[in-house]
Write a protein that holds these residues in place. Structure first.
Motif: not given
Length: 297
Positions: A19-20, A99-101, A144-149, A255-256
């Motif tokens: 997730h970026i 790296c922002g992924f 917030g990555d988990v919510a997107g993923q 930018q990621a």
């Protein structure tokens, strides 16, 4: 109360996507279920494959990433919140680390889903998603990555917190390409611990969200993300060089967050011109937007 070990070897494998984040706003709370970020990001078809093994031959929990033993604090927190059994967690990533992924979130989710399957814990997806989110915020590895993923696509996080309690929306999109160039690593926790930077992030994130919701399209998401990058001061000179080089070729890049990488969601495909520009700065990675989510494999 669970026993000290599992007699028979049990194993399961799960995949969680990258997730970026394009832009975000930090919402700090004492309750990790309520702590998180609002913003918008895109989910990729690359990600992390995680295998969890339990058995009597395993006497303490060990975490491995791409074949090397690591501290794996976030994944270890997931394990400790779900079981007393010692397990072996082996993650293989086809996305860059730090790296922002969203590699940490993907690893946490994969660990939760694989562990649930291996030990037949019978947790629901909602509970597993929340466990991964709480592990992320407690270890300072993400907000917030988990919510997107867990949703896929281009997700707009309207309110902060764990996936079960937040309000979300989505920008409808096909599984179009995402082109990225990685310039190096950047620690999420180092940025989140800078109060001056957090103030800039929140001001720029609020403005970006306002502009995105006025025109919720993939192209406007990229425009809002680029503006956020420039307004926060997060971008180093090399990041800005890549963004400007892409812009000179008529392509919007940004930018990621939070990572030392640049991404672009072009209208059709990663044109040879864009790949050529990105390749002048570092390793070019090409993904597609993933509209699905986590799976047992």
């Amino acid at each position: 109360m669970q026993s000290e070990s599992v007699d028979d070897t049990q194993t399961a494998r799960a995949f969680a996507p990258a997730h970026i984040t394009g832009f975000f706003q930090i919402h700090d709370q004492n309750d990790p279920m309520k702590k998180g970020s609002t913003g918008c990001g895109v989910v990729l078809d690359g990600g992390v494959y995680t295998t969890v093994t339990a058995g009597k031959e395993i006497d303490n929990t060990k975490i491995f990433l791409n074949g090397e033993k690591v501290a794996g604090h976030t994944s270890k927190t997931v394990v400790e919140s779900m079981t007393e059994y010692p397990v072996k967690v082996e993650s293989i990533s086809d996305i860059p680390i730090e790296c922002g992924f969203g590699a940490s979130g993907a690893g946490a989710l994969g660990t939760a889903y694989a562990l649930n399957h291996a030990l037949s814990l019978e947790y629901t997806s909602t509970r597993l998603n929340d466990i991964a989110h709480v592990a992320e915020v407690r270890n300072g590895s993400g907000l917030g990555d988990v919510a997107g993923q867990v949703h896929g696509g281009i997700l707009v996080r309207m309110t902060p917190g764990a996936p079960s309690i937040i309000q979300t929306d989505q920008i409808p999109t096909r599984e179009r390409e995402v082109c990225c160039v990685v310039l190096g690593k950047l620690s999420t926790s180092s940025v989140l611990g800078d109060k001056y930077m957090v103030k800039n992030i929140n001001a720029a994130g609020k403005e970006a969200m306002k502009k995105l919701m006025q025109k919720p399209t993939a192209s406007n998401f990229m425009l809002c993300s680029r503006e956020f990058t420039m307004n926060t001061g997060l971008a180093e000179d090399k990041i800005i060089d890549v963004i400007e080089a892409a812009e000179n070729a008529g392509v919007i890049a940004s930018q990621a967050m939070l990572g030392n990488a640049v991404f672009s969601v072009p209208s059709v495909t990663c044109a040879p011109e864009l790949v050529s520009i990105f390749s002048e700065f570092g390793e070019v990675l090409r993904f597609r937007i993933r509209t699905g989510s986590i799976r047992i494999v």
